[in-house]
Design a protein around this motif. Structure first.
Motif, PDB file in Angstrom:
ATOM      1  N   TYR A 168      -8.059  22.878  46.382  1.00 60.17           N
ATOM      2  CA  TYR A 168      -8.274  24.015  47.279  1.00 60.17           C
ATOM      3  C   TYR A 168      -9.622  23.933  47.989  1.00 60.17           C
ATOM      4  N   GLN A 169     -10.201  22.753  48.024  1.00 60.69           N
ATOM      5  CA  GLN A 169     -11.444  22.539  48.766  1.00 60.69           C
ATOM      6  C   GLN A 169     -11.149  21.686  49.994  1.00 60.69           C
ATOM      7  N   GLY A 170     -11.718  22.068  51.117  1.00 63.12           N
ATOM      8  CA  GLY A 170     -11.527  21.312  52.338  1.00 63.12           C
ATOM      9  C   GLY A 170     -10.113  21.393  52.891  1.00 63.12           C
ATOM     10  N   ILE A 171      -9.451  22.543  52.715  1.00 63.55           N
ATOM     11  CA  ILE A 171      -8.122  22.728  53.289  1.00 63.55           C
ATOM     12  C   ILE A 171      -8.273  22.854  54.806  1.00 63.55           C
ATOM     13  N   THR A 172      -7.590  22.019  55.536  1.00 72.06           N
ATOM     14  CA  THR A 172      -7.625  22.082  56.995  1.00 72.06           C
ATOM     15  C   THR A 172      -6.454  22.927  57.491  1.00 72.06           C
ATOM     16  N   VAL A 173      -6.775  23.982  58.217  1.00 72.43           N
ATOM     17  CA  VAL A 173      -5.764  24.848  58.822  1.00 72.43           C
ATOM     18  C   VAL A 173      -5.934  24.709  60.332  1.00 72.43           C
ATOM     19  N   GLY A 174      -5.031  23.985  60.949  1.00 74.79           N
ATOM     20  CA  GLY A 174      -5.153  23.701  62.367  1.00 74.79           C
ATOM     21  C   GLY A 174      -4.931  24.915  63.235  1.00 74.79           C
ATOM     22  N   PRO A 175      -5.222  24.799  64.514  1.00 75.13           N
ATOM     23  CA  PRO A 175      -4.999  25.921  65.436  1.00 75.13           C
ATOM     24  C   PRO A 175      -3.542  26.383  65.401  1.00 75.13           C
ATOM     25  N   GLY A 176      -3.354  27.687  65.251  1.00 75.47           N
ATOM     26  CA  GLY A 176      -2.005  28.228  65.224  1.00 75.47           C
ATOM     27  C   GLY A 176      -1.193  27.816  64.023  1.00 75.47           C
ATOM     28  N   GLN A 177      -1.835  27.496  62.898  1.00 77.69           N
ATOM     29  CA  GLN A 177      -1.114  27.050  61.708  1.00 77.69           C
ATOM     30  C   GLN A 177      -1.224  28.065  60.578  1.00 77.69           C
ATOM     31  N   LEU A 178      -0.219  28.029  59.699  1.00 78.98           N
ATOM     32  CA  LEU A 178      -0.177  28.825  58.481  1.00 78.98           C
ATOM     33  C   LEU A 178      -0.051  27.890  57.292  1.00 78.98           C
ATOM     34  N   VAL A 179      -0.901  28.074  56.287  1.00 80.30           N
ATOM     35  CA  VAL A 179      -0.819  27.334  55.025  1.00 80.30           C
ATOM     36  C   VAL A 179      -0.648  28.355  53.904  1.00 80.30           C
ATOM     37  N   VAL A 180       0.354  28.168  53.070  1.00 80.36           N
ATOM     38  CA  VAL A 180       0.574  29.034  51.908  1.00 80.36           C
ATOM     39  C   VAL A 180       0.394  28.198  50.656  1.00 80.36           C
ATOM     40  N   GLU A 181      -0.536  28.598  49.808  1.00 81.53           N
ATOM     41  CA  GLU A 181      -0.850  27.872  48.578  1.00 81.53           C
ATOM     42  C   GLU A 181      -0.386  28.677  47.368  1.00 81.53           C
ATOM     43  N   SER A 182       0.341  28.040  46.461  1.00 87.38           N
ATOM     44  CA  SER A 182       0.729  28.660  45.204  1.00 87.38           C
ATOM     45  C   SER A 182      -0.441  28.549  44.234  1.00 87.38           C
ATOM     46  N   LEU A 183      -1.059  29.671  43.908  1.00 86.57           N
ATOM     47  CA  LEU A 183      -2.248  29.633  43.054  1.00 86.57           C
ATOM     48  C   LEU A 183      -1.897  29.320  41.605  1.00 86.57           C
ATOM     49  N   ASN A 184      -0.634  29.528  41.213  1.00 85.43           N
ATOM     50  CA  ASN A 184      -0.238  29.214  39.845  1.00 85.43           C
ATOM     51  C   ASN A 184      -0.324  27.729  39.530  1.00 85.43           C
ATOM     52  N   ASP A 185      -0.372  26.895  40.575  1.00 84.19           N
ATOM     53  CA  ASP A 185      -0.448  25.458  40.338  1.00 84.19           C
ATOM     54  C   ASP A 185      -1.738  25.073  39.618  1.00 84.19           C
ATOM     55  N   TYR A 186      -2.835  25.800  39.912  1.00 85.40           N
ATOM     56  CA  TYR A 186      -4.133  25.419  39.346  1.00 85.40           C
ATOM     57  C   TYR A 186      -4.863  26.589  38.681  1.00 85.40           C
ATOM     58  N   VAL A 187      -4.576  27.827  39.084  1.00 87.24           N
ATOM     59  CA  VAL A 187      -5.220  29.001  38.484  1.00 87.24           C
ATOM     60  C   VAL A 187      -4.218  29.589  37.498  1.00 87.24           C
ATOM     61  N   GLN A 188      -4.324  29.183  36.244  1.00 89.15           N
ATOM     62  CA  GLN A 188      -3.278  29.471  35.277  1.00 89.15           C
ATOM     63  C   GLN A 188      -3.754  30.438  34.199  1.00 89.15           C
ATOM     64  N   GLN A 189      -2.809  31.337  33.800  1.00 91.46           N
ATOM     65  CA  GLN A 189      -3.023  32.254  32.686  1.00 91.46           C
ATOM     66  C   GLN A 189      -4.289  33.109  32.868  1.00 91.46           C
ATOM     67  N   GLN A 190      -4.440  33.672  34.059  1.00 91.57           N
ATOM     68  CA  GLN A 190      -5.568  34.556  34.354  1.00 91.57           C
ATOM     69  C   GLN A 190      -5.038  35.969  34.589  1.00 91.57           C
ATOM     70  N   ALA A 191      -5.556  36.928  33.815  1.00 92.12           N
ATOM     71  CA  ALA A 191      -5.063  38.304  33.905  1.00 92.12           C
ATOM     72  C   ALA A 191      -5.391  38.940  35.246  1.00 92.12           C
ATOM     73  N   ALA A 192      -6.554  38.651  35.774  1.00 92.97           N
ATOM     74  CA  ALA A 192      -6.955  39.176  37.083  1.00 92.97           C
ATOM     75  C   ALA A 192      -7.842  38.139  37.757  1.00 92.97           C
ATOM     76  N   VAL A 193      -7.650  37.986  39.049  1.00 89.07           N
ATOM     77  CA  VAL A 193      -8.336  36.950  39.808  1.00 89.07           C
ATOM     78  C   VAL A 193      -8.935  37.573  41.065  1.00 89.07           C
ATOM     79  N   ALA A 194     -10.125  37.148  41.424  1.00 86.57           N
ATOM     80  CA  ALA A 194     -10.686  37.426  42.752  1.00 86.57           C
ATOM     81  C   ALA A 194     -10.688  36.113  43.518  1.00 86.57           C
ATOM     82  N   THR A 195     -10.047  36.103  44.670  1.00 86.19           N
ATOM     83  CA  THR A 195      -9.924  34.900  45.486  1.00 86.19           C
ATOM     84  C   THR A 195     -10.935  34.953  46.608  1.00 86.19           C
ATOM     85  N   LEU A 196     -11.847  33.979  46.641  1.00 87.54           N
ATOM     86  CA  LEU A 196     -12.917  33.936  47.638  1.00 87.54           C
ATOM     87  C   LEU A 196     -12.621  32.800  48.610  1.00 87.54           C
ATOM     88  N   VAL A 197     -12.378  33.154  49.848  1.00 91.31           N
ATOM     89  CA  VAL A 197     -12.032  32.193  50.886  1.00 91.31           C
ATOM     90  C   VAL A 197     -13.226  32.044  51.821  1.00 91.31           C
TER      91      VAL A 197
END
Length: 492
Positions: free
Chosen positions: A220-249
């Motif tokens: 999740y570092q250096g994600i390139t989102v091009g002009p007019g693009q949408l990227v959807v990331e499943s956080l369960n792939d790497y952020v596992q078993q967390q009761a509450a999360v704050a996502t900082l973009v």
């Protein structure tokens, strides 16, 4: 329902080598009229009135003056992706202008398909709804709206068998979005990154947790989102078993918008939460109306992105009693949960306003769980607001005869006065007509209108002689606060 298999590498957007998170991040808000090509085209087609682009606002959401030359809105819901599989994303457009407003909706797909442009018309002082993904292949989409004029706001609604949720669409893009809430121990969590601008954005994402761990997955570092693009990331792939999360973009270059969609595990109706990002932490956050019910749970999600700890004081405002504030310490770079429904002496079954004051800037969310056996949806979450204003637009969940979800209603509308002087408040229909209420709200208190005053599905304008906070509770749900809408401030 089992989690879908993560997409193969070829289906993911290009990434650059890992970048370290940027400490002491500063939000850089970008005027949308300069970065969205559709706005320029519309402004050229319509003689531009005198007012300039509206000033930037704290929460990234505001209604531009009706006389503005052009305005834009950006909606990313995550519907159709992992957490939103089977859900539909609807955008409710509401106009405060005295004449109909014409615009263009541009829909983009996470699978990289070509953008689809459609004309949209919003009636004078009225509402219309659109489904950005209509007619497109299954999958997540995002939409930007460019209008030749101001006065329009957009509310995104995600609905499906799991539940439903609403959140205002940003009227600005930014280099930073902080999203408090959602977890991976009880279900799926998806992050939507939508770049509606003409320049690429490069994004780093960091996760804060209740255990104090700061998660910086390399994927999740250096994600390139091009002009007019949408990227959807499943956080369960790497952020596992967390009761509450704050996502900082953090965009290290460019600007975008970001939201999180949370779907708890469980049977149909367990819940679905669309969590809007905020473009910067703040030392003050507010909820206009919170009601804890017996057998249910109401939690505040307190996230401290700084390296120093935060001393946070949470106070309740209500007209009938004085409640002793609660003070908690949130360690730097971590998340704390404060269960409001379990604080001795705090009310049950009675609405109250919540004010959060912190020694250092933080971000704040709220999660609500209904009592056992309550109707669906039984859980929901949302983000607090840091803005006060004298004039607010409150959007209804649909139009008469056309609710966004079956049976949707405005269950209540609360006006909270966080200041030191009484607030004289008028609540009137956006379309005109006699006010539905004239209120005097005491300092540090709130007033709540119920269904008998909020008849029908219609938007309202709330006007006050001093700055106030406005929140509408939406039904049907299993408990107050599961689906709600913060008011949208009117500028100018």
């Amino acid at each position: 329902m089992s989690d879908p298999t993560p997409p193969p590498p070829a289906a993911r957007r290009s990434r650059r080598p890992r970048l370290a998170p940027v400490p002491g991040r500063t939000a850089v808000l970008v005027g949308v009229a300069a970065v969205v090509g559709g706005v320029a085209l519309l402004a050229a087609a319509v003689p531009p009135p005198a007012p300039a682009t509206p000033p930037l606002v704290e929460d990234g959401v505001a209604v531009a003056p009706a006389g503005a030359a052009a305005s834009s809105l950006f909606c990313a819901t995550g519907a159709g992706a992992g957490a939103g599989a089977g859900a539909t994303g609807v955008v409710l457009l509401t106009s405060t202008a005295d004449t109909e407003v014409h615009g263009v909706m541009t829909t983009v797909r996470a699978d990289g398909g070509p953008p689809v442009r459609r004309n949209v018309v919003v009636p004078a002082r009225g509402q219309t709804s659109v489904i950005p993904a209509q007619g497109l292949p299954a999958g997540a989409t995002a939409a930007s709206f460019a209008f030749a004029g101001g006065g329009v706001t957009a509310t995104a609604v995600v609905g499906g068998a799991a539940g439903w949720s609403a959140a205002p669409c940003p009227s600005q893009v930014a280099s930073q979005w902080d999203i408090p809430g959602g977890g991976t121990t009880d279900g799926r969590l998806d992050l939507s990154l939508f770049n509606p601008t003409a320049a690429p954005a490069v994004v780093d994402v960091t996760f804060l947790t209740t255990g104090g761990a700061v998660l910086v997955p390399q994927a999740y570092q250096g994600i390139t989102v091009g002009p007019g693009q949408l990227v959807v990331e499943s956080l369960n792939d790497y952020v596992q078993q967390q009761a509450a999360v704050a996502t900082l973009v953090q965009a290290t270059s460019g600007a975008l918008v970001a939201t999180v969609l949370h779907r708890p595990n469980g049977p149909d109706g367990a819940g679905l939460s669309l969590l809007a990002g905020v473009p910067a932490p703040s030392t003050i956050w507010r909820f206009g109306e919170t009601t804890a019910v017996a057998g249910g749970a109401v939690d505040l999600v307190l996230a401290d992105p700084a390296t120093t700890s935060a001393t946070v004081t949470v106070s309740a405002g209500l007209p009938s009693a004085t409640v002793v504030p609660r003070t908690v310490t949130v360690a730097g770079r971590s998340v704390s949960l404060l269960r409001l429904s379990a604080i001795p002496g705090w009310p049950l079954g009675v609405p109250y306003a919540v004010t959060v004051r912190s020694s250092v800037p933080v971000v704040v969310g709220r999660s609500v769980a209904a009592p056992p056996g309550a109707p669906a949806p039984r859980a929901g979450a949302g983000t607090a607001g840091s803005t006060t204003a004298k004039t607010w637009l409150v959007v209804a969940p649909g139009r008469p005869g056309n609710p966004i979800v079956g049976g949707a209603t405005m269950a209540s509308l609360a006006v909270a006065d966080p200041g030191a002087s009484p607030a004289d408040v008028v609540v009137e229909p956006l379309a005109g007509g006699a006010p539905v209420a004239r209120l005097r709200v005491a300092p540090g208190s709130l007033a709540v209108l119920g269904p008998s005053q909020l008849t029908g599905l219609r938007p309202f304008v709330v006007s006050s002689d001093v700055p106030v906070v406005v929140e509408g509770d939406l039904g049907p749900t299993g408990a107050p606060g599961i689906a709600f809408t913060n008011g949208v401030p009117l500028i100018g």
